[in-house]
Design a protein around this motif. Structure first.
Motif, short mmCIF file in Angstrom:
data_model
loop_
_atom_site.label_atom_id
_atom_site.label_comp_id
_atom_site.label_asym_id
_atom_site.label_seq_id
_atom_site.Cartn_x
_atom_site.Cartn_y
_atom_site.Cartn_z
N PHE A 1 -27.02 18.46 51.29
CA PHE A 1 -26.42 19.72 51.77
C PHE A 1 -24.92 19.50 51.93
O PHE A 1 -24.51 18.49 52.52
CB PHE A 1 -27.06 20.13 53.10
CG PHE A 1 -26.80 21.55 53.48
CD1 PHE A 1 -27.55 22.58 52.95
CD2 PHE A 1 -25.76 21.86 54.35
CE1 PHE A 1 -27.31 23.89 53.29
CE2 PHE A 1 -25.49 23.17 54.69
CZ PHE A 1 -26.28 24.19 54.16
N PRO A 2 -24.09 20.40 51.44
CA PRO A 2 -22.63 20.16 51.49
C PRO A 2 -22.10 20.15 52.93
O PRO A 2 -22.62 20.85 53.80
CB PRO A 2 -22.05 21.34 50.71
CG PRO A 2 -23.11 22.39 50.75
CD PRO A 2 -24.42 21.67 50.78
N LYS A 3 -21.07 19.36 53.15
CA LYS A 3 -20.42 19.32 54.46
C LYS A 3 -19.53 20.55 54.62
O LYS A 3 -18.95 21.05 53.65
CB LYS A 3 -19.58 18.06 54.61
CG LYS A 3 -20.41 16.79 54.69
CD LYS A 3 -19.52 15.58 54.90
CE LYS A 3 -20.37 14.31 55.02
NZ LYS A 3 -19.53 13.10 55.20
N THR A 4 -19.40 21.01 55.86
CA THR A 4 -18.56 22.18 56.14
C THR A 4 -17.10 21.85 55.86
O THR A 4 -16.59 20.82 56.30
CB THR A 4 -18.71 22.60 57.61
OG1 THR A 4 -20.07 22.90 57.86
CG2 THR A 4 -17.86 23.83 57.91
N ASN A 5 -16.46 22.74 55.11
CA ASN A 5 -15.02 22.59 54.86
C ASN A 5 -14.31 23.66 55.68
O ASN A 5 -14.22 24.83 55.28
CB ASN A 5 -14.73 22.77 53.37
CG ASN A 5 -13.25 22.58 53.05
OD1 ASN A 5 -12.43 22.43 53.95
ND2 ASN A 5 -12.91 22.58 51.77
N THR A 6 -13.81 23.26 56.84
CA THR A 6 -13.18 24.23 57.74
C THR A 6 -11.91 24.83 57.17
O THR A 6 -11.45 25.88 57.62
CB THR A 6 -12.87 23.56 59.10
OG1 THR A 6 -12.06 22.40 58.88
CG2 THR A 6 -14.15 23.16 59.82
N GLN A 7 -11.33 24.16 56.14
CA GLN A 7 -10.12 24.68 55.51
C GLN A 7 -10.39 25.99 54.76
O GLN A 7 -9.48 26.77 54.50
CB GLN A 7 -9.54 23.65 54.53
CG GLN A 7 -9.12 22.34 55.18
CD GLN A 7 -8.06 22.54 56.26
OE1 GLN A 7 -7.08 23.22 56.05
NE2 GLN A 7 -8.28 21.95 57.43
N GLN A 8 -11.66 26.24 54.44
CA GLN A 8 -12.01 27.44 53.69
C GLN A 8 -12.40 28.61 54.59
O GLN A 8 -12.70 29.69 54.10
CB GLN A 8 -13.15 27.13 52.72
CG GLN A 8 -12.73 26.19 51.59
CD GLN A 8 -13.80 26.01 50.55
OE1 GLN A 8 -14.96 26.28 50.80
NE2 GLN A 8 -13.41 25.55 49.37
N ILE A 9 -12.40 28.38 55.89
CA ILE A 9 -12.71 29.47 56.82
C ILE A 9 -11.50 30.39 56.91
O ILE A 9 -10.39 29.95 57.22
CB ILE A 9 -13.08 28.92 58.21
CG1 ILE A 9 -14.38 28.11 58.12
CG2 ILE A 9 -13.25 30.08 59.20
CD1 ILE A 9 -14.74 27.38 59.40
N ASP A 10 -11.72 31.64 56.60
CA ASP A 10 -10.63 32.63 56.63
C ASP A 10 -10.90 33.60 57.79
O ASP A 10 -11.60 34.59 57.63
CB ASP A 10 -10.59 33.38 55.29
CG ASP A 10 -9.37 34.30 55.17
OD1 ASP A 10 -8.78 34.63 56.21
OD2 ASP A 10 -9.04 34.68 54.04
N THR A 11 -10.36 33.28 58.95
CA THR A 11 -10.64 34.10 60.14
C THR A 11 -10.08 35.51 60.00
O THR A 11 -10.67 36.47 60.49
CB THR A 11 -10.07 33.44 61.41
OG1 THR A 11 -8.68 33.16 61.22
CG2 THR A 11 -10.80 32.14 61.72
N THR A 12 -8.94 35.64 59.30
CA THR A 12 -8.36 36.98 59.10
C THR A 12 -9.31 37.84 58.28
O THR A 12 -9.51 39.02 58.58
CB THR A 12 -6.99 36.88 58.39
OG1 THR A 12 -6.13 36.04 59.17
CG2 THR A 12 -6.36 38.25 58.25
N LEU A 13 -9.90 37.25 57.24
CA LEU A 13 -10.86 37.97 56.41
C LEU A 13 -12.09 38.37 57.23
O LEU A 13 -12.59 39.49 57.14
CB LEU A 13 -11.28 37.10 55.22
CG LEU A 13 -12.36 37.69 54.30
CD1 LEU A 13 -11.88 38.97 53.64
CD2 LEU A 13 -12.77 36.67 53.25
#
Length: 198
Positions: free
Chosen positions: A1-13
């Motif tokens: 299972f892939p690890k979470t990449n927090t850099q891809q979280i777009d809170t504005t979106l």
């Protein structure tokens, strides 16, 4: 299972999608209030939000909002003061622990805050009242439509839906209703789309 990449979280979106859902819900509620069916198109929806980045994010969903609310055009405005009254109230579960017996005195002062003070609080995320500084989660800011305006507000966003109907909009709504009835009749008769009807 892939690890979470927090850099891809777009809170504005994420916030924009939440706002979009709120806009659609409020717009539908306003249609119900005005007894205007969703098949009848409306000419304009104005979305009011003070943040430019939020308005730009919501603009990405303009076509979706138009479809869901059946409006011809969408406008964006930052002139919240023209549409909305702001009021503040204390977050009692939080402030009860902080203020103790002095809560009633501060509660009254918070309820009496004017719109400009509340806007400043939202901009700075803090406000000084008497000898205490209050931060964002300690006050609850509420938005309500100004009297006489056909606008809807919640704590997140404001919309103004033009519910004025002219002959063209009414006829277009009737045409959509007729198409819907014909499609239903075709389905009930178990007719295929390619079959011609005379």
């Amino acid at each position: 299972f892939p690890k979470t990449n927090t850099q891809q979280i777009d809170t504005t979106l994420e916030e924009a999608v939440t706002c979009m859902q709120e806009i659609i819900n409020m717009g539908r509620a306003k249609r119900v209030e005005k007894n205007i069916k969703i098949k009848t198109p409306l000419s304009k929806l104005t979305i009011v939000h003070p943040s430019q980045s939020m308005r730009e994010s919501l603009a990405r969903f303009a076509d979706k909002i138009k479809t869901e609310l059946n409006v011809k055009s969408i406008a964006f405005s930052d002139e919240e003061a023209s549409y909305v009254e702001l009021t503040a109230k204390p977050n009692l579960p939080v402030l009860g622990k902080k203020l103790g017996k002095s809560l009633p005195q501060f509660r009254q002062a918070i309820l009496e805050l004017d719109t400009s003070s509340i806007r400043e609080f939202e901009a700075k995320n803090s406000i000084q009242i008497f000898d205490q500084t209050f931060i964002q989660n300690e006050l609850i800011i509420e938005r309500s439509s100004k009297a006489g305006l056909d606008a809807v507000s919640n704590t997140v966003i404001t919309i103004a839906l033009d519910t004025t109907l002219n002959e063209e909009l009414i006829h277009e709504g009737l045409a959509r209703e007729m198409i819907s009835q014909i499609q239903k009749a075709r389905k009930d008769a178990d007719l295929k789309v390619e079959q011609r009807i005379t």
